[in-house]
Motif scaffolding. Structure first.
Motif, PDB file in Angstrom:
ATOM      1  N   ALA A   1     -12.733  11.522 -15.086  1.00 24.96           N
ATOM      2  CA  ALA A   1     -11.764  12.591 -15.365  1.00 24.96           C
ATOM      3  C   ALA A   1     -10.583  12.088 -16.206  1.00 24.96           C
ATOM      4  CB  ALA A   1     -11.245  13.160 -14.050  1.00 24.96           C
ATOM      5  N   ASP A   2     -10.635  10.822 -16.637  1.00 21.95           N
ATOM      6  CA  ASP A   2      -9.526  10.219 -17.392  1.00 21.95           C
ATOM      7  C   ASP A   2      -8.195  10.383 -16.656  1.00 21.95           C
ATOM      8  OD1 ASP A   2     -11.058   9.283 -19.560  1.00 21.95           O
ATOM      9  OD2 ASP A   2     -11.032  11.267 -20.496  1.00 21.95           O
ATOM     10  N   ASP A   3      -8.236  10.144 -15.359  1.00 21.10           N
ATOM     11  CA  ASP A   3      -7.040  10.266 -14.526  1.00 21.10           C
ATOM     12  C   ASP A   3      -5.986   9.251 -14.957  1.00 21.10           C
ATOM     13  OD1 ASP A   3      -5.154  10.297 -12.411  1.00 21.10           O
ATOM     14  OD2 ASP A   3      -6.697  10.888 -10.974  1.00 21.10           O
ATOM     15  N   GLN A   4      -4.767   9.739 -15.210  1.00 20.16           N
ATOM     16  CA  GLN A   4      -3.685   8.856 -15.645  1.00 20.16           C
ATOM     17  C   GLN A   4      -3.269   7.866 -14.556  1.00 20.16           C
ATOM     18  OE1 GLN A   4      -2.453   8.886 -18.883  1.00 20.16           O
ATOM     19  NE2 GLN A   4      -4.245  10.218 -19.097  1.00 20.16           N
ATOM     20  N   GLN A   5      -3.662   8.153 -13.330  1.00 20.17           N
ATOM     21  CA  GLN A   5      -3.302   7.290 -12.198  1.00 20.17           C
ATOM     22  C   GLN A   5      -4.421   6.302 -11.848  1.00 20.17           C
ATOM     23  OE1 GLN A   5      -0.401   7.233 -11.041  1.00 20.17           O
ATOM     24  NE2 GLN A   5       0.544   9.230 -10.790  1.00 20.17           N
ATOM     25  N   LEU A   6      -5.367   6.125 -12.752  1.00 22.21           N
ATOM     26  CA  LEU A   6      -6.533   5.289 -12.451  1.00 22.21           C
ATOM     27  C   LEU A   6      -6.142   3.881 -12.022  1.00 22.21           C
ATOM     28  CD1 LEU A   6      -9.586   4.802 -12.378  1.00 22.21           C
ATOM     29  CD2 LEU A   6      -9.481   4.281 -14.840  1.00 22.21           C
ATOM     30  N   GLN A   7      -5.214   3.249 -12.731  1.00 21.82           N
ATOM     31  CA  GLN A   7      -4.827   1.874 -12.397  1.00 21.82           C
ATOM     32  C   GLN A   7      -4.188   1.788 -11.007  1.00 21.82           C
ATOM     33  OE1 GLN A   7      -5.520  -1.071 -14.030  1.00 21.82           O
ATOM     34  NE2 GLN A   7      -6.860   0.321 -15.156  1.00 21.82           N
ATOM     35  N   SER A   8      -3.437   2.826 -10.638  1.00 21.52           N
ATOM     36  CA  SER A   8      -2.843   2.845  -9.293  1.00 21.52           C
ATOM     37  C   SER A   8      -3.926   2.988  -8.228  1.00 21.52           C
ATOM     38  CB  SER A   8      -1.837   3.991  -9.169  1.00 21.52           C
ATOM     39  OG  SER A   8      -0.711   3.760  -9.999  1.00 21.52           O
TER      40      SER A   8
ATOM     41  N   ILE B   1       0.827  -1.204   0.000  1.00 24.30           N
ATOM     42  CA  ILE B   1       0.000   0.000   0.000  1.00 24.30           C
ATOM     43  C   ILE B   1       0.865   1.260   0.000  1.00 24.30           C
ATOM     44  CG2 ILE B   1      -1.617   1.355   1.401  1.00 24.30           C
ATOM     45  CD1 ILE B   1      -2.926  -1.304   2.205  1.00 24.30           C
ATOM     46  N   LEU B   2       1.922   1.259   0.796  1.00 24.55           N
ATOM     47  CA  LEU B   2       2.822   2.411   0.832  1.00 24.55           C
ATOM     48  C   LEU B   2       3.491   2.629  -0.523  1.00 24.55           C
ATOM     49  CD1 LEU B   2       4.555   1.975   4.325  1.00 24.55           C
ATOM     50  CD2 LEU B   2       2.849   3.712   3.669  1.00 24.55           C
ATOM     51  N   ALA B   3       3.821   1.548  -1.199  1.00 29.90           N
ATOM     52  CA  ALA B   3       4.447   1.657  -2.522  1.00 29.90           C
ATOM     53  C   ALA B   3       3.487   2.292  -3.532  1.00 29.90           C
ATOM     54  CB  ALA B   3       4.891   0.283  -3.008  1.00 29.90           C
ATOM     55  N   ILE B   4       2.229   1.882  -3.496  1.00 27.51           N
ATOM     56  CA  ILE B   4       1.252   2.460  -4.427  1.00 27.51           C
ATOM     57  C   ILE B   4       1.008   3.929  -4.097  1.00 27.51           C
ATOM     58  CG2 ILE B   4      -1.111   2.348  -5.292  1.00 27.51           C
ATOM     59  CD1 ILE B   4      -1.060  -0.644  -4.765  1.00 27.51           C
ATOM     60  N   LEU B   5       0.920   4.251  -2.800  1.00 28.06           N
ATOM     61  CA  LEU B   5       0.777   5.657  -2.398  1.00 28.06           C
ATOM     62  C   LEU B   5       1.986   6.466  -2.863  1.00 28.06           C
ATOM     63  CD1 LEU B   5      -0.662   5.251   1.217  1.00 28.06           C
ATOM     64  CD2 LEU B   5      -1.850   6.235  -0.763  1.00 28.06           C
ATOM     65  N   GLY B   6       3.169   5.860  -2.777  1.00 24.65           N
ATOM     66  CA  GLY B   6       4.376   6.526  -3.250  1.00 24.65           C
ATOM     67  C   GLY B   6       4.317   6.803  -4.740  1.00 24.65           C
ATOM     68  N   GLN B   7       3.792   5.835  -5.491  1.00 23.18           N
ATOM     69  CA  GLN B   7       3.646   6.021  -6.935  1.00 23.18           C
ATOM     70  C   GLN B   7       2.650   7.129  -7.255  1.00 23.18           C
ATOM     71  OE1 GLN B   7       2.609   1.861  -7.734  1.00 23.18           O
ATOM     72  NE2 GLN B   7       4.431   1.661  -9.007  1.00 23.18           N
ATOM     73  N   LEU B   8       1.655   7.275  -6.389  1.00 24.27           N
ATOM     74  CA  LEU B   8       0.624   8.288  -6.614  1.00 24.27           C
ATOM     75  C   LEU B   8       1.094   9.698  -6.272  1.00 24.27           C
ATOM     76  CD1 LEU B   8      -2.597   6.486  -5.276  1.00 24.27           C
ATOM     77  CD2 LEU B   8      -2.290   7.416  -7.580  1.00 24.27           C
ATOM     78  N   TYR B   9       1.840   9.832  -5.180  1.00 25.90           N
ATOM     79  CA  TYR B   9       2.059  11.173  -4.627  1.00 25.90           C
ATOM     80  C   TYR B   9       3.518  11.612  -4.511  1.00 25.90           C
ATOM     81  CZ  TYR B   9      -2.844  10.786  -3.337  1.00 25.90           C
ATOM     82  OH  TYR B   9      -4.204  10.631  -3.369  1.00 25.90           O
TER      83      TYR B   9
ATOM     84  N   ASN C   1       3.576  -3.725  -7.467  1.00 22.32           N
ATOM     85  CA  ASN C   1       3.213  -4.525  -8.629  1.00 22.32           C
ATOM     86  C   ASN C   1       2.025  -5.442  -8.339  1.00 22.32           C
ATOM     87  OD1 ASN C   1       3.628  -7.048 -10.541  1.00 22.32           O
ATOM     88  ND2 ASN C   1       4.798  -5.353 -11.425  1.00 22.32           N
ATOM     89  N   ASP C   2       1.273  -5.772  -9.395  1.00 20.51           N
ATOM     90  CA  ASP C   2       0.136  -6.685  -9.245  1.00 20.51           C
ATOM     91  C   ASP C   2       0.562  -8.061  -8.741  1.00 20.51           C
ATOM     92  OD1 ASP C   2      -1.660  -4.769 -10.026  1.00 20.51           O
ATOM     93  OD2 ASP C   2      -1.858  -5.491 -12.089  1.00 20.51           O
ATOM     94  N   ALA C   3       1.809  -8.443  -9.047  1.00 22.80           N
ATOM     95  CA  ALA C   3       2.295  -9.746  -8.577  1.00 22.80           C
ATOM     96  C   ALA C   3       2.318  -9.806  -7.053  1.00 22.80           C
ATOM     97  CB  ALA C   3       3.695 -10.016  -9.138  1.00 22.80           C
ATOM     98  N   ILE C   4       2.626  -8.684  -6.412  1.00 24.19           N
ATOM     99  CA  ILE C   4       2.604  -8.627  -4.949  1.00 24.19           C
ATOM    100  C   ILE C   4       1.173  -8.781  -4.436  1.00 24.19           C
ATOM    101  CG2 ILE C   4       3.161  -7.252  -2.909  1.00 24.19           C
ATOM    102  CD1 ILE C   4       5.606  -8.199  -4.426  1.00 24.19           C
ATOM    103  N   ALA C   5       0.230  -8.145  -5.131  1.00 25.15           N
ATOM    104  CA  ALA C   5      -1.184  -8.272  -4.743  1.00 25.15           C
ATOM    105  C   ALA C   5      -1.645  -9.726  -4.855  1.00 25.15           C
ATOM    106  CB  ALA C   5      -2.046  -7.367  -5.617  1.00 25.15           C
ATOM    107  N   ILE C   6      -1.190 -10.408  -5.906  1.00 24.72           N
ATOM    108  CA  ILE C   6      -1.537 -11.822  -6.074  1.00 24.72           C
ATOM    109  C   ILE C   6      -0.997 -12.636  -4.900  1.00 24.72           C
ATOM    110  CG2 ILE C   6      -1.063 -13.900  -7.453  1.00 24.72           C
ATOM    111  CD1 ILE C   6      -1.146 -12.095  -9.944  1.00 24.72           C
ATOM    112  N   PHE C   7       0.264 -12.387  -4.528  1.00 26.76           N
ATOM    113  CA  PHE C   7       0.843 -13.139  -3.409  1.00 26.76           C
ATOM    114  C   PHE C   7       0.141 -12.816  -2.094  1.00 26.76           C
ATOM    115  CE2 PHE C   7       4.024 -13.668   0.025  1.00 26.76           C
ATOM    116  CZ  PHE C   7       4.116 -15.055  -0.046  1.00 26.76           C
ATOM    117  N   ILE C   8      -0.255 -11.561  -1.913  1.00 28.98           N
ATOM    118  CA  ILE C   8      -1.002 -11.185  -0.703  1.00 28.98           C
ATOM    119  C   ILE C   8      -2.273 -12.024  -0.589  1.00 28.98           C
ATOM    120  CG2 ILE C   8      -2.440  -9.356   0.312  1.00 28.98           C
ATOM    121  CD1 ILE C   8      -0.279  -7.364  -0.637  1.00 28.98           C
ATOM    122  N   MET C   9      -2.970 -12.182  -1.704  1.00 27.69           N
ATOM    123  CA  MET C   9      -4.205 -12.957  -1.661  1.00 27.69           C
ATOM    124  C   MET C   9      -3.916 -14.458  -1.549  1.00 27.69           C
ATOM    125  SD  MET C   9      -6.063 -10.425  -1.478  1.00 27.69           S
ATOM    126  CE  MET C   9      -7.446 -11.462  -1.026  1.00 27.69           C
TER     127      MET C   9
END
Length: 349
Positions: free
Chosen positions: A229-236, A150-158, A174-182
């Motif tokens: 708003a077609d936010d470029q950060q939508l995927q994040s 979560i901190l990494a994604i927030l870092g990518q955002l801000y 990365n999504d791979a980390i999300a997969i491992f979390i689940m």
């Protein structure tokens, strides 16, 4: 040694949730069955198509793959613990199962570039060290990995980043980390004895609903406005909400399926989930065939809804018919043969 799982040993709620996850995955994969060529026609995202696309982002994007990943973690514990109970070596047997999945997944990539199977197999090896770990140890690892993700994604955002920091944040977010979390979440829940005994843990699940519910609502609104708003950060933004939203979905589904009447109604979907491996592989072939029959150059969001629904209806009907004559799906049988090295011929009652 008979490694098959009898019908009585199966947990219907898991099959139903697995089937629903496959349906959700279709809404993401169908659009990828038709490769978009640069300079060629593009999908229509105006009007109702834009609304549908935003709703897919809110309710489906990355969430149903995460549910599928959670069930993979549950499956790892069930598989390994049963192997150990038979006197088998659970880690070695599961490693062989992952190698088999990797081989099939690599072949599938040549047929559908978006296949997740090979990635699942590689990430699955990271579960092996946790098999003998204490529940408290797994909880600490899971909390740490979620926090870093979560901190990494927030870092990518801000955060303004240099090349080194961007690389680190990209890896942890990365999504791979999300997969491992689940994966690890599903393994933990199964090891803790929740699976098959949801009623005994209903208070904890209700607490989870109360905690994750506001996150689900908040991220849904955030994703909606970002998509408009077609936010470029939508995927994040979507990635940031994956863990709490997936936990919310799972808590809802397990709670609802405690009602035996509802569980019975959804039993046909459970048949799809019972041979999820076969149905996941088949989806790409059925989807490409339907797109070809419809003569679509590109697939719009409204087309995705129609095609995904048709595929899933076909798979419900096929799965129900299949299990009237067989006890295991065809690719499940192949995977089991590759795992154990011998043909399983005994039909389970």
């Amino acid at each position: 040694m008979n490694p098959s799982v009898t019908q009585k040993e199966r947990i219907l709620s898991l099959d139903i949730i697995r089937g629903l996850a496959l349906f959700g995955i279709l809404f993401i994969n169908v659009g990828a069955y038709q490769v978009i060529i640069e300079g060629g026609p593009m999908p229509d995202y105006s009007g109702i198509n834009g609304v549908i696309d935003s709703l897919i982002d809110i309710f489906i994007e990355k969430k149903f793959f995460s549910i599928f990943s959670f069930l993979f973690g549950v499956g790892f514990y069930i598989f390994a613990s049963r192997a150990e109970a038979r006197g088998d070596k659970p880690k070695r047997r599961f490693a062989r199962r992952l190698v088999a999945l990797l081989i099939i997944g690599i072949i599938h990539i040549f047929l559908f570039w978006g296949s997740i199977l090979a990635i699942y197999a590689v990430i699955g090896f990271l579960l092996l060290p946790f098999y003998s770990a204490k529940i408290s140890t797994i909880c600490k690892w899971l909390f740490t990995i979620i926090t870093l993700h979560i901190l990494a994604i927030l870092g990518q955002l801000y955060m303004p980043t240099n090349s080194i920091m961007a690389t680190i944040l990209g890896l942890l977010g990365n999504d791979a980390i999300a997969i491992f979390i689940m994966f690890l979440s599903g393994f933990l829940v199964a090891k803790a004895g929740w699976i098959g005994h949801i009623g005994a843990h209903i208070q904890q699940i209700k607490w989870l609903l109360l905690v994750t519910g506001p996150f689900f609502i908040g991220f849904s609104l955030w994703i909606w406005f970002a998509s408009q708003a077609d936010d470029q950060q939508l995927q994040s933004i979507i990635g940031l909400g994956v863990v709490p939203t997936t936990y919310f979905y799972l808590a809802c589904l397990f709670t609802i399926l405690e009602n035996r009447q509802i569980e019975k109604i959804f039993q046909p979907i459970g048949r799809v989930g019972q041979m999820a491996f076969t149905n996941y592989l088949a989806q790409s072939f059925i989807g490409m065939a339907i797109i070809s029959i419809m003569g679509l150059e590109v697939v719009s969001p409204s087309d995705i809804v129609v095609i995904a629904s048709i595929i899933f209806i076909i798979q419900i009907i096929f799965s129900m018919i299949w299990f009237k004559f067989f006890s295991i799906g065809p690719f499940e049988k192949l995977w089991r043969y590759m795992t154990y090295g011998k043909k399983i011929v005994k039909k389970q009652s």
